[in-house]
Design a protein around this motif. Structure first.
Motif, PDB file in Angstrom:
ATOM      1  N   SER A   8       2.054   3.959  -2.689  1.00 47.46           N
ATOM      2  CA  SER A   8       3.065   3.686  -1.661  1.00 47.46           C
ATOM      3  C   SER A   8       3.371   2.201  -1.576  1.00 47.46           C
ATOM      4  CB  SER A   8       2.566   4.180  -0.299  1.00 47.46           C
ATOM      5  OG  SER A   8       3.457   3.787   0.725  1.00 47.46           O
ATOM      6  N   LYS A   9       4.630   1.879  -1.402  1.00 45.26           N
ATOM      7  CA  LYS A   9       5.048   0.492  -1.193  1.00 45.26           C
ATOM      8  C   LYS A   9       5.196   0.189   0.296  1.00 45.26           C
ATOM      9  CE  LYS A   9       5.533   0.168  -5.670  1.00 45.26           C
ATOM     10  NZ  LYS A   9       4.517  -0.537  -6.471  1.00 45.26           N
ATOM     11  N   GLU A  10       4.975   1.196   1.129  1.00 43.56           N
ATOM     12  CA  GLU A  10       5.273   1.075   2.548  1.00 43.56           C
ATOM     13  C   GLU A  10       4.054   0.713   3.409  1.00 43.56           C
ATOM     14  OE1 GLU A  10       8.412   1.392   3.479  1.00 43.56           O
ATOM     15  OE2 GLU A  10       9.078   1.967   1.478  1.00 43.56           O
ATOM     16  N   HIS A  30       2.929   3.784  10.899  1.00 46.72           N
ATOM     17  CA  HIS A  30       3.067   4.506   9.629  1.00 46.72           C
ATOM     18  C   HIS A  30       2.725   5.989   9.734  1.00 46.72           C
ATOM     19  CE1 HIS A  30       3.859   0.791   7.493  1.00 46.72           C
ATOM     20  NE2 HIS A  30       2.804   0.248   8.061  1.00 46.72           N
ATOM     21  N   VAL A  95      -4.475   9.391   3.927  1.00 42.61           N
ATOM     22  CA  VAL A  95      -4.199   8.440   2.852  1.00 42.61           C
ATOM     23  C   VAL A  95      -5.424   8.381   1.950  1.00 42.61           C
ATOM     24  CG1 VAL A  95      -2.695   7.021   4.327  1.00 42.61           C
ATOM     25  CG2 VAL A  95      -5.094   6.360   4.013  1.00 42.61           C
ATOM     26  N   ILE A 109      -2.100   6.042  -1.513  1.00 50.18           N
ATOM     27  CA  ILE A 109      -1.206   7.191  -1.600  1.00 50.18           C
ATOM     28  C   ILE A 109      -1.296   7.928  -0.279  1.00 50.18           C
ATOM     29  CG2 ILE A 109      -0.705   9.362  -2.785  1.00 50.18           C
ATOM     30  CD1 ILE A 109      -2.175   8.149  -5.231  1.00 50.18           C
ATOM     31  N   SER A 110      -0.167   8.170   0.354  1.00 50.98           N
ATOM     32  CA  SER A 110      -0.177   8.876   1.633  1.00 50.98           C
ATOM     33  C   SER A 110       0.000  10.371   1.406  1.00 50.98           C
ATOM     34  CB  SER A 110       0.940   8.356   2.549  1.00 50.98           C
ATOM     35  OG  SER A 110       2.203   8.806   2.101  1.00 50.98           O
ATOM     36  N   ASN A 112       2.183  12.212   2.756  1.00 49.60           N
ATOM     37  CA  ASN A 112       3.617  12.478   2.577  1.00 49.60           C
ATOM     38  C   ASN A 112       4.078  12.177   1.157  1.00 49.60           C
ATOM     39  OD1 ASN A 112       3.799  13.308   5.185  1.00 49.60           O
ATOM     40  ND2 ASN A 112       5.086  11.628   5.903  1.00 49.60           N
ATOM     41  N   ASP A 113       3.564  11.073   0.577  1.00 45.10           N
ATOM     42  CA  ASP A 113       3.906  10.748  -0.814  1.00 45.10           C
ATOM     43  C   ASP A 113       3.492  11.893  -1.738  1.00 45.10           C
ATOM     44  OD1 ASP A 113       4.843   8.171  -0.178  1.00 45.10           O
ATOM     45  OD2 ASP A 113       2.825   7.333  -0.323  1.00 45.10           O
ATOM     46  N   GLU A 220      10.269  11.714   5.282  1.00 44.49           N
ATOM     47  CA  GLU A 220      10.681  10.323   5.491  1.00 44.49           C
ATOM     48  C   GLU A 220      10.511   9.880   6.941  1.00 44.49           C
ATOM     49  OE1 GLU A 220      11.411   8.175   3.349  1.00 44.49           O
ATOM     50  OE2 GLU A 220      11.683   9.393   1.545  1.00 44.49           O
TER      51      GLU A 220
END
Length: 221
Positions: A8-10, A30, A95, A109-110, A112-113, A220
């Protein structure tokens, strides 16, 4: 698909010099329940949860926590999607940290990802049918099942196999590329496979696309 492609980039990690208050803010921002903790050199030292923060004073630095009690789950950057899903599922993580050499934190890595990637790679948005069958563990052969299905001009788009430890039977869920699978069902039953259920995935591309897009939009949030 490996962990390297799913980072994840978030969501950042939290540092040992930050406080429980900082962690609560990040968890809320998040929408996750866990955060990786890194030391001053960027190495992973563990994963904190909401419960860990509750057990300390809100403004205590994370570095004051008992790291021997923190979760130490992680995956390497070359671990496969399925291995990541197994570790996250078994340990109920929202995560999972990704580490390189010397436990260097590369990202996370979440949940959701992971779900987003899984949905994108398992033909969920394709029209067809879902077929669930059961077979004795001792006689299970995916090659034989595939042969019987393909002899009827039908293709398997994806396959999920599940069974409890020491179970006598295996349950197999198949995504097929046809809606009318009556001949497939008849063939499997002739060969003594038990059909547990069938589900039509309606051949309306726009409807399937809407449902797929709705799932992606939900992830999202």
């Amino acid at each position: 698909m490996t962990a390297h492609h799913l980072i994840s980039k978030e969501i950042p990690a939290i540092s040992v010099v930050q406080t429980g208050k900082d962690a609560f803010t990040m968890l809320s921002d998040h929408h996750v329940k866990h955060l990786p903790v890194t030391d001053g050199e960027g190495r992973l030292v563990g994963i904190i949860s909401e419960e860990d923060i509750f057990n300390h004073k809100l403004y205590d630095p994370i570095g004051d926590y008992d790291f021997s009690m923190l979760r130490r789950y992680s995956v390497s950057e070359n671990d496969h999607l399925f291995e990541i899903m197994r570790i996250m599922g078994e340990n109920r993580l929202t995560v999972i940290p990704v580490v390189g050499e010397d436990k260097k934190f590369l990202g996370l890595i979440s949940q959701n990802d992971l779900l987003r990637q899984f949905a994108a790679t398992t033909s969920f948005a394709e029209p067809g049918s879902i077929l669930v069958i059961e077979v004795p563990t001792r006689s299970y052969s995916l090659a034989e099942i595939s042969r019987l299905i393909e002899e009827e001009g039908v293709k398997i788009m994806s396959c999920f196999v599940s069974s409890a430890p020491a179970a006598e039977n295996i349950e197999i869920t198949l995504k097929l590329n046809r809606q009318d699978i009556s001949k497939v069902i008849a063939s499997l039953e002739r060969h003594e496979y038990e059909v547990l259920g069938t589900y039509d995935v309606h051949d309306h591309s726009s409807v399937m696309k809407e449902r797929y897009d709705a799932l992606m939009a939900y992830l999202e949030i």
